[in-house]
Design an enzyme around this catalytic site. Structure first.
Site, PDB file in Angstrom:
ATOM      1  N   TYR A   1      -8.021 -14.119   5.144  1.00  0.00           N
ATOM      2  CA  TYR A   1      -8.005 -12.667   5.335  1.00  0.00           C
ATOM      3  C   TYR A   1      -9.433 -12.131   5.496  1.00  0.00           C
ATOM      4  CZ  TYR A   1      -7.411  -7.690   4.489  1.00  0.00           C
ATOM      5  OH  TYR A   1      -7.447  -6.320   4.618  1.00  0.00           O
TER       6      TYR A   1
ATOM      7  N   LYS B   1     -11.236 -10.250   8.768  1.00  0.00           N
ATOM      8  CA  LYS B   1     -11.835  -8.911   8.729  1.00  0.00           C
ATOM      9  C   LYS B   1     -13.315  -8.955   9.119  1.00  0.00           C
ATOM     10  CE  LYS B   1      -8.097  -6.724   7.962  1.00  0.00           C
ATOM     11  NZ  LYS B   1      -7.566  -5.756   8.930  1.00  0.00           N
TER      12      LYS B   1
HETATM   13  N1  LIG Z   1      -4.389  -1.612   1.344  1.00  0.00           N
HETATM   14  C1  LIG Z   1      -5.588  -2.126   1.169  1.00  0.00           C
HETATM   15  O1  LIG Z   1      -6.037  -2.354   0.023  1.00  0.00           O
HETATM   16  C2  LIG Z   1      -6.460  -2.396   2.368  1.00  0.00           C
HETATM   17  C3  LIG Z   1      -7.843  -2.539   2.163  1.00  0.00           C
HETATM   18  C4  LIG Z   1      -8.660  -2.792   3.247  1.00  0.00           C
HETATM   19  C5  LIG Z   1      -8.125  -2.904   4.539  1.00  0.00           C
HETATM   20  N2  LIG Z   1      -6.779  -2.765   4.713  1.00  0.00           N
HETATM   21  C6  LIG Z   1      -6.264  -2.897   6.084  1.00  0.00           C
HETATM   22  O2  LIG Z   1      -5.600  -1.718   6.438  1.00  0.00           O
HETATM   23  C7  LIG Z   1      -4.634  -1.992   7.455  1.00  0.00           C
HETATM   24  C8  LIG Z   1      -3.325  -1.330   7.071  1.00  0.00           C
HETATM   25  O3  LIG Z   1      -2.837  -1.937   5.885  1.00  0.00           O
HETATM   26  P1  LIG Z   1      -2.038  -1.122   4.769  1.00  0.00           P
HETATM   27  O4  LIG Z   1      -2.802  -1.187   3.523  1.00  0.00           O
HETATM   28  O5  LIG Z   1      -1.625   0.190   5.288  1.00  0.00           O
HETATM   29  O6  LIG Z   1      -0.799  -2.133   4.603  1.00  0.00           O
HETATM   30  P2  LIG Z   1       0.783  -1.892   4.731  1.00  0.00           P
HETATM   31  O7  LIG Z   1       1.184  -0.702   3.973  1.00  0.00           O
HETATM   32  O8  LIG Z   1       1.367  -3.213   4.399  1.00  0.00           O
HETATM   33  O9  LIG Z   1       0.988  -1.597   6.295  1.00  0.00           O
HETATM   34  C9  LIG Z   1       0.794  -2.594   7.266  1.00  0.00           C
HETATM   35  C10 LIG Z   1       1.329  -2.123   8.597  1.00  0.00           C
HETATM   36  O10 LIG Z   1       1.166  -3.167   9.562  1.00  0.00           O
HETATM   37  C11 LIG Z   1       2.432  -3.389  10.209  1.00  0.00           C
HETATM   38  N3  LIG Z   1       2.570  -4.776  10.633  1.00  0.00           N
HETATM   39  C12 LIG Z   1       2.571  -5.879   9.825  1.00  0.00           C
HETATM   40  N4  LIG Z   1       2.788  -6.971  10.565  1.00  0.00           N
HETATM   41  C13 LIG Z   1       2.912  -6.555  11.861  1.00  0.00           C
HETATM   42  C14 LIG Z   1       3.159  -7.220  13.095  1.00  0.00           C
HETATM   43  N5  LIG Z   1       3.322  -8.557  13.151  1.00  0.00           N
HETATM   44  N6  LIG Z   1       3.232  -6.487  14.234  1.00  0.00           N
HETATM   45  C15 LIG Z   1       3.092  -5.147  14.183  1.00  0.00           C
HETATM   46  N7  LIG Z   1       2.862  -4.453  13.046  1.00  0.00           N
HETATM   47  C16 LIG Z   1       2.774  -5.161  11.893  1.00  0.00           C
HETATM   48  C17 LIG Z   1       3.475  -3.018   9.152  1.00  0.00           C
HETATM   49  O11 LIG Z   1       4.711  -2.620   9.738  1.00  0.00           O
HETATM   50  P3  LIG Z   1       5.979  -3.556   9.984  1.00  0.00           P
HETATM   51  O12 LIG Z   1       6.180  -4.379   8.742  1.00  0.00           O
HETATM   52  O13 LIG Z   1       7.041  -2.558  10.254  1.00  0.00           O
HETATM   53  O14 LIG Z   1       5.645  -4.380  11.177  1.00  0.00           O
HETATM   54  C18 LIG Z   1       2.804  -1.798   8.537  1.00  0.00           C
HETATM   55  O15 LIG Z   1       3.067  -0.661   9.319  1.00  0.00           O
HETATM   56  C19 LIG Z   1      -4.564  -3.514   7.552  1.00  0.00           C
HETATM   57  O16 LIG Z   1      -5.297  -3.943   8.671  1.00  0.00           O
HETATM   58  C20 LIG Z   1      -5.221  -3.990   6.280  1.00  0.00           C
HETATM   59  O17 LIG Z   1      -5.811  -5.258   6.419  1.00  0.00           O
HETATM   60  C21 LIG Z   1      -5.940  -2.507   3.654  1.00  0.00           C
END
Ligand SMILES: NC(=O)c1ccc[n+]([C@@H]2O[C@H](COP(=O)([O-])OP(=O)(O)OC[C@H]3O[C@@H](n4cnc5c(N)ncnc54)[C@H](OP(=O)(O)O)[C@@H]3O)[C@@H](O)[C@H]2O)c1
Length: 257
Positions: free
Chosen positions: A152, A156
């Site tokens: 991961y 990133k």
């Molecule tokens: N939450 C944290 O702590 C955090 C910190 C730093 C960075 N981020 C980054 O922020 C971004 C959003 O994450 P989040 O925290 O909002 O997580 P989340 O709530 O799990 O949302 C992830 C989103 O990505 C979609 N997704 C997953 N697999 C997919 C696929 N194969 N094709 C298309 N869409 C897909 C999911 O929808 P479906 O399941 O409907 O496809 C969901 O809408 C990510 O890139 C993550 O790495 C998160």
């Protein structure tokens, strides 16, 4: 910079959903992309009713080759004048790399690296037609190697490096490119990535998705190269970038274990 029409990936939950809501508030028309069509449709209906914007949905698994092309073709066929591409969809898989979790880690690369790159490349011909902006959601994990979250963090680091390079490359085409590097954020991400053992700690340090999205969209409008939401995330990212690498990798490994 105000946007006419945005494509938001990973819009069915978390940070992507928050980005979609705030873009709709700004009267930007939307195409919401993720796999879960039911969740996308519920959000689209809500945004159409509340903000009177055009809001379309396209269910797509962006980890699969060719799906990005389908998203671009949808925009062309529907004459959707995209001037903002929000590359937010992302997953992670916590745990030491072994044969058991190899498949999940390869899926992480397929979405976070290959899918993100494919979508960005597919959209270049559309984005260069008008002043446009691209937001890549990276992470503070981009700044260091993280034992037990190795793949991961590496994806990133790729996202951040790719985004910063394109920021320079695409300037001449009138396309600004911004990397958003959130720290821990209250979404479904942690439980899906199996990092629930850090829930209590994350609860203290996590930001909410709406605050992260706000910082991202402000950075995008200001054509910033990179934005890190939250003072603590900014500070730790700077420390990690300038501290000797080995001790910070050992500390981060202990933290995630
Ligand atoms: N939450 C944290 O702590 C955090 C910190 C730093 C960075 N981020 C980054 O922020 C971004 C959003 O994450 P989040 O925290 O909002 O997580 P989340 O709530 O799990 O949302 C992830 C989103 O990505 C979609 N997704 C997953 N697999 C997919 C696929 N194969 N094709 C298309 N869409 C897909 C999911 O929808 P479906 O399941 O409907 O496809 C969901 O809408 C990510 O890139 C993550 O790495 C998160």
């Amino acid at each position: 910079m105000k946007f006419q029409a945005a494509v938001v990936t990973g819009a069915s939950a978390g940070i992507g959903e928050a980005l979609a809501v705030q873009l709709a508030e700004q009267k930007t028309n939307l195409l919401l992309v993720a796999r879960n069509q039911t969740r996308l449709e519920a959000l689209a209906q809500h945004l159409k009713n509340k903000y009177k914007v055009e809001c379309h949905v396209l269910a797509a698994d962006l980890s699969k080759a060719g799906e990005a092309r389908r998203v671009r073709e949808w925009c062309e066929q529907n004459k959707f004048p995209v001037d903002a591409l929000i590359n937010n969809a992302g997953i992670g898989q916590w745990g030491e790399l072994d044969k058991k979790n190899l498949v999940a880690n390869l899926a992480t690369i397929d979405l976070n690296v290959r899918g993100l790159t494919e979508l960005t490349g597919e959209f270049f011909p559309l984005l260069k037609q008008r002043p446009s902006a691209v937001l890549h959601v990276a992470s503070t994990a981009a700044f260091q190697a993280i034992p037990t979250f190795a793949v991961y963090a590496a994806t990133k680091a790729y996202t951040l490096s790719f985004s910063r390079a394109l920021h320079h490359e695409w300037k001449a085409h009138g396309i600004s490119v911004t990397a958003l590097c959130p720290g821990p954020t209250k979404t479904e991400f942690m439980s899906k990535a199996h990092i629930s053992h850090l829930d209590k700690l994350a609860e203290i340090f996590s930001m909410d998705a709406a605050s992260v999205a706000r910082v991202g969209l402000k950075g995008l409008a200001q054509k910033k190269r990179e934005v890190i939401p939250g003072f603590l995330n900014w500070l730790t990212s700077k420390i990690v970038q300038f501290a000797p690498r080995t001790p910070s990798e050992i500390v981060s490994g202990k933290f995630f274990r």
